[in-house]
Design a protein around this motif. Structure first.
Motif, PDB file in Angstrom:
ATOM      1  N   VAL A 272       0.869  -1.187   0.000  1.00  0.00           N
ATOM      2  CA  VAL A 272       0.000   0.000   0.000  1.00  0.00           C
ATOM      3  C   VAL A 272       0.898   1.228   0.000  1.00  0.00           C
ATOM      4  O   VAL A 272       1.819   1.322   0.811  1.00  0.00           O
ATOM      5  CB  VAL A 272      -0.896   0.033   1.264  1.00  0.00           C
ATOM      6  CG1 VAL A 272      -1.811   1.262   1.233  1.00  0.00           C
ATOM      7  CG2 VAL A 272      -1.722  -1.235   1.390  1.00  0.00           C
ATOM      8  N   GLY A 273       0.617   2.172  -0.886  1.00  0.00           N
ATOM      9  CA  GLY A 273       1.403   3.403  -0.936  1.00  0.00           C
ATOM     10  C   GLY A 273       1.012   4.332   0.205  1.00  0.00           C
ATOM     11  O   GLY A 273       0.327   3.932   1.155  1.00  0.00           O
ATOM     12  N   SER A 274       1.442   5.568   0.103  1.00  0.00           N
ATOM     13  CA  SER A 274       1.120   6.537   1.148  1.00  0.00           C
ATOM     14  C   SER A 274       0.739   7.850   0.461  1.00  0.00           C
ATOM     15  O   SER A 274       1.469   8.326  -0.414  1.00  0.00           O
ATOM     16  CB  SER A 274       2.362   6.705   2.029  1.00  0.00           C
ATOM     17  OG  SER A 274       2.189   7.811   2.865  1.00  0.00           O
TER      18      SER A 274
ATOM     19  N   LEU B 198     -11.443   0.529  -3.760  1.00  0.00           N
ATOM     20  CA  LEU B 198     -11.556   1.316  -2.530  1.00  0.00           C
ATOM     21  C   LEU B 198     -10.331   1.187  -1.645  1.00  0.00           C
ATOM     22  O   LEU B 198      -9.785   2.182  -1.152  1.00  0.00           O
ATOM     23  CB  LEU B 198     -12.704   0.747  -1.703  1.00  0.00           C
ATOM     24  CG  LEU B 198     -14.054   1.382  -1.793  1.00  0.00           C
ATOM     25  CD1 LEU B 198     -15.038   0.604  -0.935  1.00  0.00           C
ATOM     26  CD2 LEU B 198     -13.966   2.822  -1.315  1.00  0.00           C
ATOM     27  N   LEU B 199      -9.904  -0.072  -1.439  1.00  0.00           N
ATOM     28  CA  LEU B 199      -8.820  -0.311  -0.487  1.00  0.00           C
ATOM     29  C   LEU B 199      -7.533   0.360  -0.947  1.00  0.00           C
ATOM     30  O   LEU B 199      -6.806   0.959  -0.159  1.00  0.00           O
ATOM     31  CB  LEU B 199      -8.612  -1.813  -0.288  1.00  0.00           C
ATOM     32  CG  LEU B 199      -9.762  -2.525   0.427  1.00  0.00           C
ATOM     33  CD1 LEU B 199      -9.470  -4.012   0.575  1.00  0.00           C
ATOM     34  CD2 LEU B 199     -10.020  -1.906   1.805  1.00  0.00           C
ATOM     35  N   GLN B 200      -7.279   0.248  -2.237  1.00  0.00           N
ATOM     36  CA  GLN B 200      -6.047   0.798  -2.779  1.00  0.00           C
ATOM     37  C   GLN B 200      -5.873   2.280  -2.399  1.00  0.00           C
ATOM     38  O   GLN B 200      -4.796   2.700  -2.014  1.00  0.00           O
ATOM     39  CB  GLN B 200      -6.117   0.660  -4.296  1.00  0.00           C
ATOM     40  CG  GLN B 200      -4.836   0.991  -4.992  1.00  0.00           C
ATOM     41  CD  GLN B 200      -4.993   0.782  -6.486  1.00  0.00           C
ATOM     42  OE1 GLN B 200      -6.001   1.184  -7.068  1.00  0.00           O
ATOM     43  NE2 GLN B 200      -4.015   0.161  -7.103  1.00  0.00           N
ATOM     44  N   SER B 201      -6.952   3.045  -2.490  1.00  0.00           N
ATOM     45  CA  SER B 201      -6.837   4.471  -2.182  1.00  0.00           C
ATOM     46  C   SER B 201      -7.012   4.771  -0.705  1.00  0.00           C
ATOM     47  O   SER B 201      -6.207   5.470  -0.098  1.00  0.00           O
ATOM     48  CB  SER B 201      -7.896   5.264  -2.954  1.00  0.00           C
ATOM     49  OG  SER B 201      -7.553   5.308  -4.299  1.00  0.00           O
ATOM     50  N   LEU B 202      -8.072   4.231  -0.129  1.00  0.00           N
ATOM     51  CA  LEU B 202      -8.387   4.591   1.250  1.00  0.00           C
ATOM     52  C   LEU B 202      -7.222   4.256   2.191  1.00  0.00           C
ATOM     53  O   LEU B 202      -6.837   5.047   3.045  1.00  0.00           O
ATOM     54  CB  LEU B 202      -9.654   3.849   1.675  1.00  0.00           C
ATOM     55  CG  LEU B 202     -10.343   4.386   2.912  1.00  0.00           C
ATOM     56  CD1 LEU B 202     -10.788   5.833   2.719  1.00  0.00           C
ATOM     57  CD2 LEU B 202     -11.550   3.522   3.283  1.00  0.00           C
TER      58      LEU B 202
ATOM     59  N   ARG C 214      -2.393   5.452   5.635  1.00  0.00           N
ATOM     60  CA  ARG C 214      -0.928   5.429   5.823  1.00  0.00           C
ATOM     61  C   ARG C 214      -0.363   6.843   5.764  1.00  0.00           C
ATOM     62  O   ARG C 214       0.571   7.181   6.487  1.00  0.00           O
ATOM     63  CB  ARG C 214      -0.246   4.554   4.768  1.00  0.00           C
ATOM     64  CG  ARG C 214      -0.490   3.068   4.967  1.00  0.00           C
ATOM     65  CD  ARG C 214       0.405   2.228   4.084  1.00  0.00           C
ATOM     66  NE  ARG C 214       1.764   2.123   4.599  1.00  0.00           N
ATOM     67  CZ  ARG C 214       2.142   1.314   5.578  1.00  0.00           C
ATOM     68  NH1 ARG C 214       1.262   0.510   6.158  1.00  0.00           N
ATOM     69  NH2 ARG C 214       3.377   1.283   5.988  1.00  0.00           N
ATOM     70  N   GLY C 215      -0.970   7.646   4.895  1.00  0.00           N
ATOM     71  CA  GLY C 215      -0.502   9.030   4.729  1.00  0.00           C
ATOM     72  C   GLY C 215      -0.652   9.866   5.994  1.00  0.00           C
ATOM     73  O   GLY C 215       0.056  10.848   6.179  1.00  0.00           O
TER      74      GLY C 215
ATOM     75  N   ARG D 130       0.530   8.650 -11.551  1.00  0.00           N
ATOM     76  CA  ARG D 130       0.342   7.460 -10.723  1.00  0.00           C
ATOM     77  C   ARG D 130       0.088   7.844  -9.261  1.00  0.00           C
ATOM     78  O   ARG D 130       0.338   8.986  -8.867  1.00  0.00           O
ATOM     79  CB  ARG D 130       1.589   6.562 -10.811  1.00  0.00           C
ATOM     80  CG  ARG D 130       1.755   5.935 -12.192  1.00  0.00           C
ATOM     81  CD  ARG D 130       2.883   4.924 -12.210  1.00  0.00           C
ATOM     82  NE  ARG D 130       2.963   4.297 -13.520  1.00  0.00           N
ATOM     83  CZ  ARG D 130       2.221   3.251 -13.894  1.00  0.00           C
ATOM     84  NH1 ARG D 130       1.379   2.703 -13.042  1.00  0.00           N
ATOM     85  NH2 ARG D 130       2.333   2.745 -15.096  1.00  0.00           N
ATOM     86  N   HIS D 131      -0.374   6.849  -8.492  1.00  0.00           N
ATOM     87  CA  HIS D 131      -0.636   7.089  -7.066  1.00  0.00           C
ATOM     88  C   HIS D 131       0.573   7.681  -6.354  1.00  0.00           C
ATOM     89  O   HIS D 131       0.439   8.512  -5.473  1.00  0.00           O
ATOM     90  CB  HIS D 131      -1.007   5.770  -6.369  1.00  0.00           C
ATOM     91  CG  HIS D 131      -2.433   5.372  -6.583  1.00  0.00           C
ATOM     92  ND1 HIS D 131      -3.490   6.095  -6.081  1.00  0.00           N
ATOM     93  CD2 HIS D 131      -2.983   4.333  -7.251  1.00  0.00           C
ATOM     94  CE1 HIS D 131      -4.630   5.516  -6.413  1.00  0.00           C
ATOM     95  NE2 HIS D 131      -4.352   4.442  -7.129  1.00  0.00           N
ATOM     96  N   ASP D 132       1.773   7.244  -6.723  1.00  0.00           N
ATOM     97  CA  ASP D 132       2.967   7.719  -6.002  1.00  0.00           C
ATOM     98  C   ASP D 132       3.482   9.048  -6.554  1.00  0.00           C
ATOM     99  O   ASP D 132       4.545   9.523  -6.170  1.00  0.00           O
ATOM    100  CB  ASP D 132       4.073   6.650  -6.046  1.00  0.00           C
ATOM    101  CG  ASP D 132       4.613   6.426  -7.462  1.00  0.00           C
ATOM    102  OD1 ASP D 132       4.169   7.138  -8.395  1.00  0.00           O
ATOM    103  OD2 ASP D 132       5.472   5.545  -7.629  1.00  0.00           O
ATOM    104  N   GLY D 133       2.718   9.659  -7.474  1.00  0.00           N
ATOM    105  CA  GLY D 133       3.094  10.972  -7.999  1.00  0.00           C
ATOM    106  C   GLY D 133       3.960  10.901  -9.253  1.00  0.00           C
ATOM    107  O   GLY D 133       4.224  11.927  -9.886  1.00  0.00           O
TER     108      GLY D 133
END
Ligand code: UDP
Length: 480
Positions: free
Chosen positions: A13-15, A63-67, A72-73, A253-256
């Protein structure tokens, strides 16, 4: 040789920093900020686990991927794990899924053999998760696939929550049969989370129930802003429109980091979607409850003639681990398309989007929804219907069934159009026709739709509701 299926796998999971919502929420972000600070002190030293059965495809993975990345953030230890199983296990859980929606599905039983297969698949998964969890932690088990893990995980001393995303507005005997199969497993969960009140089962302790509707991540590759050039470049690379793809369309991407859509899709069409042709789209897993064949027939019935096009898009059929019926349903869709008259068939397109890179897949869905004048979701039953919120965020008028959580999103005639009877193909076709013919109506509904998502379905609302729920849950356990 059969593939070796691992009983449990942790997913990275990212942050992501929720601070970015300040730009959308303005002063309202202060309240979120306070909640976040409170959450940090409450959860210091605890992990919050979420367990489901697929890392890609479908609403729960989305949902899980983002939430979890936002959790974590803010500095909390949110973790995600996925259970595995043989095809026979997923055939049983898909049967349960269909029954919970009130539909007979494959018509098979839920008897002692199915129970034995269900339990023997979940036993090693529970053991693997139990190794990682301790009594300070909270474990969310998602949907029927993981319900049978409640008891084993309670033994670790962790708080165990069963999160049910599916349900039926008015239960029938089929749904009740699935409840009876699952109820013994979830009876002793510390709490239950359902998406809407009408989904709560009979015989579940109401004092332990929380209602939390889902949300969308408006910054994700699925929902982030895309300019016209990027949309065109993505759709050209996918193969839905003709033109120069300029090396593929870019997205963030999610990680920017910068992403690019490089893969094409498996497309069934006679010609690409012409420039400027009005487009109605449904994006869904290949599932009979999403009624893709009904969408085709309803469109053909009312839009025979003229220039509107129809696109049905879904994941490459073999890609969604816990959805074994996809390939059969896709075959039915292709057959139904073949049976259409040549004129209307030439205006229908079927796209199977590669899932090798989920963020690339999300950017494809984003571009498709943004290129569409109208988005439809003609489900026969629906848990929440994230695709509806995704399209509404993009200011699209959505024509969707008055089923499940779709009714919580669309106020009919204001922020979308609800179909009281999803089986009425004529009414469906007429609603699409009306929107195609009336640009002012499309704009008015689209704007109201966007405002509705902004007020009620952003990730920050979801995050705050979860923190409130968890605070109450831990306080109750501390007292016990
Ligand atoms: N989806 C996707 N790629 C596809 C088809 C669907 O990413 O090829 C996504 C879709 O955008 C949405 C989710 O899968 O985010 C489906 O969620 P929904 O709640 O609409 O239905 P579910 O699949 O959970 O029944």
């Amino acid at each position: 040789m059969a593939a070796i299926v691992s009983p449990f796998e942790e997913i990275h999971v990212g942050s992501m920093d929720p601070e970015r919502f300040r730009a959308i929420l303005g002063e309202r972000f202060e309240e979120v900020d306070l909640g976040i600070r409170d959450g940090r002190s409450l959860f210091a030293g605890r992990s919050i686990w979420h367990i489901n059965s697929t890392a890609r495809g479908g609403g729960v993975a989305e949902l899980l991927q983002s939430l979890l990345a936002y959790v974590r953030g803010i500095g909390l230890d949110a973790r995600w794990g996925v259970i595995g199983g043989e095809p026979g296990f997923f055939a049983v859980t898909k049967r349960i899924h269909n029954l919970l929606h009130g539909s007979a599905g494959d018509g098979g039983k839920l008897g002692p053999d199915e129970r034995e297969l269900y339990e023997s698949t979940l036993a090693p998964a529970s053991a693997a998760v139990a190794e990682l969890v301790d009594e300070h932690d909270v474990v969310f088990l998602h949907d029927p696939q993981t319900a049978g893990m409640v008891e084993a995980l309670r033994e670790t001393g962790a708080a165990v929550v069963w999160r049910c995303h599916v349900g039926i507005d008015e239960p029938n005997e089929l749904a009740r049969g699935a409840w009876s199969f699952l109820r013994p497993y979830v009876q002793r969960a510390d709490a239950y989370v359902f998406s809407r009140d009408s989904f709560v089962w009979e015989g579940i302790d109401r004092d332990r129930v929380w209602i939390v509707p889902p949300s969308i991540d408006v910054f994700s590759p699925k929902n982030q802003e895309l300019g016209f050039e990027a949309i065109d470049a993505i759709l050209t690379r996918v193969g839905l429109i003709a033109g120069d793809d300029r090396g593929g369309g870019g997205f963030i991407r999610h990680d920017g980091s910068a992403g690019r859509v490089l893969r094409g899709a498996e497309i069934t069409q006679e010609m690409p979607i012409p420039d400027g042709a009005p487009l109605a789209t449904q994006v869904s897993r290949w599932d009979r409850l999403k009624d893709p064949v009904g969408v085709l027939r309803g469109f053909a019935g009312q839009l025979d003639g003229g220039d509107p096009h129809l696109l049905l898009a879904g994941p490459a059929a073999a890609a969604v681990a816990d959805d074994p019926e996809g390939a059969d349903v896709l075959a039915e869709v292709l057959e139904a398309r073949e049976a259409l008259g040549p004129e209307v068939r030439a205006r229908t397109h079927i796209a199977c989007l590669p899932m090798d890179d989920v963020e690339e897949n999300a950017a494809m869905v984003n571009a498709i929804q943004r290129r569409s004048e109208i988005v439809v979701q003609k489900s026969l039953a629906e848990g929440f219907g994230l695709t509806v919120a995704e399209a509404m965020w993009k200011a699209k008028p959505v024509v969707a069934s008055a089923r499940g959580g779709i009714q919580d999103q669309i106020e009919s005639g204001v922020s979308g159009i609800l179909l009281p009877d999803p089986a009425d193909l004529e009414a469906f076709g007429r609603a699409v026709r009306r929107l195609i013919d009336d640009e002012a109506l499309r704009l008015r509904i689209g704007l109201a739709a966007r405002r509705r998502i902004e007020s009620d379905f952003l990730g920050t609302r979801h995050l705050m509701q979860y923190l409130e729920f968890l605070r109450a849950l831990l306080a109750k356990r501390a007292k016990a």
